[in-house]
Write an enzyme that holds these catalytic residues in place. Sequence first.
Site, PDB file in Angstrom:
ATOM      1  N   TRP A  13       0.830  -1.222   0.000  1.00  0.00           N
ATOM      2  CA  TRP A  13       0.000   0.000   0.000  1.00  0.00           C
ATOM      3  C   TRP A  13       0.851   1.254   0.000  1.00  0.00           C
ATOM      4  O   TRP A  13       0.515   2.238  -0.664  1.00  0.00           O
ATOM      5  CB  TRP A  13      -1.011  -0.033   1.148  1.00  0.00           C
ATOM      6  N   ASP A  24      -2.051   6.815   6.137  1.00  0.00           N
ATOM      7  CA  ASP A  24      -3.088   5.970   5.549  1.00  0.00           C
ATOM      8  C   ASP A  24      -3.485   4.940   6.606  1.00  0.00           C
ATOM      9  O   ASP A  24      -2.826   3.921   6.768  1.00  0.00           O
ATOM     10  CB  ASP A  24      -2.547   5.282   4.297  1.00  0.00           C
ATOM     11  N   LYS A  47     -13.127  -1.551   6.428  1.00  0.00           N
ATOM     12  CA  LYS A  47     -12.453  -2.467   7.355  1.00  0.00           C
ATOM     13  C   LYS A  47     -12.945  -2.238   8.780  1.00  0.00           C
ATOM     14  O   LYS A  47     -13.588  -3.090   9.373  1.00  0.00           O
ATOM     15  CB  LYS A  47     -10.943  -2.286   7.263  1.00  0.00           C
TER      16      LYS A  47
HETATM   17  N1  PMP Z   1      -4.425   1.489   1.913  1.00  0.00           N
HETATM   18  C1  PMP Z   1      -4.522   0.399   2.681  1.00  0.00           C
HETATM   19  C2  PMP Z   1      -3.612   0.280   3.874  1.00  0.00           C
HETATM   20  C3  PMP Z   1      -5.441  -0.596   2.375  1.00  0.00           C
HETATM   21  O1  PMP Z   1      -5.533  -1.697   3.148  1.00  0.00           O
HETATM   22  C4  PMP Z   1      -6.288  -0.446   1.251  1.00  0.00           C
HETATM   23  C5  PMP Z   1      -7.352  -1.447   0.896  1.00  0.00           C
HETATM   24  N2  PMP Z   1      -7.109  -2.747   1.166  1.00  0.00           N
HETATM   25  C6  PMP Z   1      -6.120   0.691   0.462  1.00  0.00           C
HETATM   26  C7  PMP Z   1      -5.205   1.639   0.830  1.00  0.00           C
HETATM   27  C8  PMP Z   1      -6.971   0.906  -0.764  1.00  0.00           C
HETATM   28  O2  PMP Z   1      -8.207   1.271  -0.328  1.00  0.00           O
HETATM   29  P1  PMP Z   1      -9.473   1.509  -1.267  1.00  0.00           P
HETATM   30  O3  PMP Z   1      -9.854   0.167  -1.818  1.00  0.00           O
HETATM   31  O4  PMP Z   1     -10.477   2.080  -0.311  1.00  0.00           O
HETATM   32  O5  PMP Z   1      -9.078   2.466  -2.324  1.00  0.00           O
END
Ligand code: PMP
Length: 361
Positions: free
Chosen positions: A104, A174, A198
């Site tokens: 991420w 994030d 989540k």
């Molecule tokens: N950052 C993290 C730490 C994540 O776990 C996720 C989704 N698994 C995301 C970003 C991406 O999120 P989204 O699908 O809401 O764009």
Amino acid sequence: MHKERVFNFSAGPAMLPTEVLEQAQAEILNWQGSGMSVMEMSHRGKEFIAIATAAEQNLRNLLTIPNNYKVLFVQGGASAQFAMVPVNLLRGKTRASYINTGIWSKKAIAEAARYCKVHIAGSTEDAGFDQIPPAVELDIASDSAYVHYTPNETIGGVEFDYIPDTGDIPLVADMSSSILSGPLDVSKFGVIYAGAQKNIGPAGLTIVIVREDLIGEPLANQPTMFDYKTYVDADSMYNTPPTYAWYLAGLVFKWLKDKGGLEAMARINQAKAEKLYTTIDSSNFYKNPVVLHNRSLMNVPFTLADNTKENYFLEEAKLNGLVTLKGHRSVGGMRASIYNAMPMAGVDALAEFMREFEKHV
Ligand code: PMP
């Protein structure tokens, strides 16, 4: 088909508290005498405004968000924030520092690189993302507009055990997979963002907590919907917000409050994670690669000594009402995500199943 609800270890969308879903069910046709579902309400009507305001207030109370921070309810997921952060925070600067601790972080870095020079202030990529760089080794470029990091890497199951000290440079986090898992000192951050699916509510909603002085100087010629000020000026209702997700998030905030707030959550989350890591560590069959003090409380990845048994493990687990344990497609293995809504009973059932499985394979 399962007659009962299963224990769902999905990384997101993830389990929601049963009490919350029951309340939503009870209110689905007629919200508190309004004669309509929250899904059918105008976002500008007094009923929905009351729902929206209460949700924000409960979130503010849970996290003791200081008055000089705005809470925005946006769409586009955490992925949109990968772009909205540089768009709003560069403010005349051309560089930002990023800490690279997993998949991420890398996505956030790739997106930021479209807008500015990215300085890598620390990276554990060479170690296979099995740890967090020590605080003393961080190298933050002094001309950075901000420093971005991912406190909990959902895929790698790696979590910071400290908040980076960035001095006067705004810190951006994030928190998609760690927000609300325990108390947090919001005043240490410039921006906190998290996709809802989540630990907050259903997919479709993203929470952004932003310090007031960082709002209002976006890069030129950006879409209106990418400017934090658009959300601030219109109480996140410049356009139609994801009303039902907002309402459900509000129910989750209320549920957290009723459960004793984030201190109580932190204690339970610690106990839940400990049970799984103990099960893994006390066996020669299961393994978690992350260094001890950086192990995630929310996402517990593990491998089996014999990886040809993975599908068998997943099938047997499913028969026992333990589902979505497959690791992320990019890393394989297994992963148990144990956010706030996963009850201790689910973790106990998984730990018990793992011990039994090891005995009979
Ligand atoms: N950052 C993290 C730490 C994540 O776990 C996720 C989704 N698994 C995301 C970003 C991406 O999120 P989204 O699908 O809401 O764009």
